[in-house]
Structures are given as C-alpha cells and as structure tokens.
Design an enzyme around this catalytic site. Structure first.
Site, short mmCIF file in Angstrom:
data_model
loop_
_atom_site.label_atom_id
_atom_site.label_comp_id
_atom_site.label_asym_id
_atom_site.label_seq_id
_atom_site.Cartn_x
_atom_site.Cartn_y
_atom_site.Cartn_z
N CYS A 160 -5.54 97.15 -25.52
CA CYS A 160 -4.56 96.10 -25.79
C CYS A 160 -3.67 96.51 -26.96
CB CYS A 160 -5.26 94.77 -26.03
SG CYS A 160 -4.17 93.34 -25.83
N HIS B 45 -9.20 93.90 -21.31
CA HIS B 45 -10.37 93.45 -22.07
C HIS B 45 -11.54 93.27 -21.11
CE1 HIS B 45 -8.28 92.77 -25.82
NE2 HIS B 45 -7.36 92.06 -25.20
#
Length: 498
Positions: A331, A431
């Site tokens: 991310c 994630h």
C-alpha cells in the site's frame, strides 16, 4: 437486544482482549452476538464485503462472534494522520478531515445519531451486543464529547465490566478513582471488576480483592494472568512491547516502524509462523542484513517517505536492494518504492511532490477518491495460479512506467502490484496478502532458498483457520479466569434498544 459493556480504567487495560473473548464465549452459548464500538481511533482498518471501512479490532471481534463484519459494528473510525488531524470514517465512508478541537463542533451530533442508528440496526439481527469502550470513561475534560463509553452504556442500560491493568501499578487507585468519577446512574451499571495482566502468585492478591469488593460493593469477577501473546495489539504503540530474539535458524523480516504506520495487522500471519522473526525496526536503527525488508502501509505516505529519507533508512534500503536483498512495499510502502508521489491537491499535507526510492517503475498521484474494496485475484508469482484474497484501502492511483520490461504483474489484476524477474523487489496494494497460507509459504520459501534452508510445506490452510484456533484459546483463557455468571444473571430477559 441484551447488552454488555467493557470499559477500562486506562488505555491498554485489556478492553479489546476481554470483548473478543466475551464474543466467542457467548457464541458458544448459542447466542446471536455482535461486537460494537461506537467510535474507534486506530490505523488498523478492515474493509467489509460492501466496501465499507471499519476498525480491524471490531472485524476480529465479529469473527469471534461467528458473524460477518459490518460497519454498524464500528460506525465511527478516526484515523490519525499527523499534525493533530484525523480522517473521519463514518458508517464506512470517509466524510472529512478534522482537528481534535473541531471534531466536537462538527461531528458530535451526527456521530451520536450514527451510533444510535447502528445499534438499532444491529438489534434486528442479534440477541446480545458486547460493546467496547475507549480509553477511560472518567476523563473529566472529555466526558461531554465522549461517544464511546458510558453514553453508550447508559443508552443501552448495559451490564458493564470495568477492567484494570495491574501490571503498570496502581490498580486499586485506578478502579476506585474511576468509579468515584462516574455519575451515580453510570456507576450503577458497573456489575463487575476484572483485574488484568497479573504476574505472580494469585493468593497474594486476595486481601486486596476483599478490600476492593467491600469498599466498592462491586464483585471482582476474576484476575487474568499476564498473557501478552494471546491477542494482537490494536494500537501501533504496542509494537514497542513486542519482544523476543531470533534464533540463527529464523528468517528475519524487518518491518519498518514508520511514524504513521497503518495496517500492521498484515504481518500477524508472519508472526505466527515458527521459524520467522518479525522485527519492527525504528528508522534510526541500522538495517543490517535481514532476509527481507517490508515497508508497510502508512496513513500519510509522503510524510513517512520523507522520514525514511531524512533518517538515512531510505539509502540503506536502496543499498540493500542493490546487493540483491528482498524488499516489499504494501500500500503506502508500495507507493514509496516507486519513482515519484504527487499530491497536487495537498490532501496529505503541504508537500506537492516527492521523489520515491526508485526501486519500482511506478508513479503515484494522490487524489480525493478513496478506494476501499475486497479483492480476489490469481497470482503470477510465486508461483502462478494461486487464488488469493485481500482488501484495498488507499487514496491514490499508481501507474506503471512504459519502460519496465524487467517487472511483471503480481496478479491477474495488474494494477494490484508488481515484482521483478529476480523476485527480490515486490510491491502491491493488497492488504491481507500474507493471510493466504499457500502464497505466504511460497514467498517465505524464496527467502529460505537464499539461505540454503529446506522449503516449508505449502499445502496449508489460510490464516483465518489459525485465527479461529487462537480465538478459541483466548475464550478458554478468559473462561478459566473470569466468572461471568454475575454479568449474565444481571441481563434482563428483554432489553430493547431505546
């Protein structure tokens, strides 16, 4: 809907721990149970099946309760992003950014309505709600704007447990002081006290417990021994308390402790692997020669990238990668590994453009649109053809450079990430990637091969199966040390949400 509330004398007293255990224990009794936290401040977030954002701790509690996470379980999530500001997530959606002193004026009434409506919604599907407070319910200067503690307990007329941390000292003063600072109608709701994190011989505490029960008129439901490895931390501060040293046989994975680290729950599956040591390394430390370095998610990517650069850690990472070391970014960390990050609308702060580490052929532009969604995709490496699941939470679009023949997409959905041909430079938006057991083992086996170690079996289940066992162990632990009968007996037969 019957209601139980867990409040604490301080932060880190064990509210999340006890709430999670209660959810699993009530599920075992056959109750339809839901967790609830009216307002949470955390950087560990989860994305629901319909794309709403909520606190990861409440998602874990939902799994403990045997139900699917939904944003009504955590209607308000505050995500700190530095400079005394937080992003406000309400009912799963980002609705603005605010400073602490402005929050009460701009969001309090709206927030309480979201909380009350969420409880009403949950009452339609569940028999019991287990609510978790935040911090202390007796912060006098904050009580008028407290959306999480006794306001919720009073609204529900919840049987309330007060939990206190004895490990830090002063437990009796904490309990008595908290009770004295509650309003009389709030204090009447406290049906039991739990003492948490006790080290030593239990009998040495007996005289203190007798005094506490006589002085307060409230039973002590139990004393929970110190068990730091039973439950994951919700707050990034708790990374500081993780201890242990790697053996010579362990794979050492450095996760950089960014100032605004987010979603470090990504690494719980790695921590649960025997033979893997996860080292949360401060930026001012020397990197050394680990088996892999991971740059995690960040709430303010540019500021944390600048912290990497100013500390000298960025140069250490580039030197390490140049020597063939394995580097992964997830991310915000993925964005940092690219060429540039632009923030033309100054969404994160006053810096409009920042040079990345230049390890991935990637440019990122931060914009207003926030992407929150669950994903299922097929891997290209390592190996190809595995189905993996995860979720995205990011505010920015990344584009791969045209001249990037040495890099391949990690997944069928090419925008989710990339890896180089040597498989030592990785970056992705996904994630929860390490929750996928077969993929995690394949990635670890790449590291083990470089060390000359035998590969691990890859035909294993996903982390959620292991987490189920951990939740059962947590519930067993709570059941052994806490007598819940006074709480259960205090619940009315029917307790309708007002």
């Amino acid at each position: 809907m019957k209601a139980i509330m867990v409040v604490g004398t301080t932060s880190h007293a064990g509210k999340s721990f006890l709430t999670t255990g209660l959810c699993r224990l009530l599920r075992r009794r056959g109750d339809r149970v839901t967790p609830f936290k009216g307002q949470n401040m955390a950087l560990n977030a989860f994305v629901t099946i319909d794309g709403g954002e909520m606190g990861h701790a409440q998602a874990v509690q939902a799994w403990a309760a045997g139900t699917v996470p939904r944003v009504a379980m955590n209607p308000i999530l505050l995500k700190p992003q530095g400079d005394m500001t937080s992003q406000v997530i309400m009912l799963g959606q980002a609705v603005g950014t605010t400073r602490a002193q402005e929050y009460y004026q701009n969001y309090f009434d709206r927030g309480w309505q979201a909380i009350a409506n969420s409880l009403e919604t949950l009452a339609q599907d569940f028999d019991v709600v287990v609510c978790e407070g935040a911090g202390s319910p007796a912060e006098i200067n904050l009580k008028h704007r407290d959306l999480t503690n006794m306001r919720v307990a009073t609204h529900l007329q919840a049987a309330t447990i007060l939990i206190a941390d004895i490990d830090r000292g002063g437990v009796f003063a904490h309990v008595v002081g908290t009770l004295q600072l509650l309003e009389p109608e709030e204090r009447k709701l406290i049906k039991g006290i739990v003492i948490n994190k006790f080290r030593g011989q239990r009998s040495l505490l007996d005289s203190g417990i007798t005094w506490l029960e006589e002085y307060t008129g409230i039973p002590v439901l139990g004393v929970i021994p110190y068990g730091q490895n039973l439950f994951s931390a919700e707050d990034s501060l708790d990374i500081l308390e993780r201890s242990g040293r790697p053996s010579k046989e362990d794979i050492r994975i450095v996760v950089l402790r960014l100032p605004r680290i987010a979603n470090f729950t990504d690494f719980e599956p790695l921590e649960a692997e025997s033979g893997v040591y996860v080292d949360y390394l401060p930026l001012e430390k020397q990197l050394g020669n680990p088996d892999a370095v991971i740059i995690p998610g960040s709430k303010t990517t540019i500021a944390d990238l600048q912290a990497l650069q100013n500390s000298g850690m960025a140069q250490q990472i580039m030197d390490y990668a140049q020597a063939g070391g394995t580097v992964m970014g997830i991310c915000g960390g993925y964005q940092m590994l690219g060429q540039t990050i632009a923030d033309p609308e100054n969404i994160e702060g006053n810096v409009s453009n920042c040079q990345g580490l230049g390890l991935l052929p990637l440019t990122t532009v931060i914009n207003q649109e926030k992407i929150t969604r669950q994903c299922q995709t097929i891997t290209h490496a390592p190996p190809s053809g595995l189905t993996v699941t995860g979720y995205e939470i990011h505010q920015g679009l990344s584009r791969r450079s045209e001249h990037s023949q040495d890099f391949l997409p990690m997944f069928d959905q090419e925008e989710l990430g990339m890896v180089n041909a040597q498989q030592n430079l990785w970056g992705c938006y996904l994630h929860g990637l390490f929750d996928n057991g077969a993929w995690r083992r394949c990635w670890l086996n790449n590291l083990r091969q470089r060390r000359g170690l035998d590969p691990l079996p890859t035909s294993i289940g996903n982390y959620q199966e292991q987490r189920e066992g951990m939740l059962d162990s947590l519930a067993d632990f709570v059941e052994t040390h806490v007598n819940l009968e006074p709480i259960l007996q205090s619940l009315p037969e029917e307790n309708e949400t007002p």
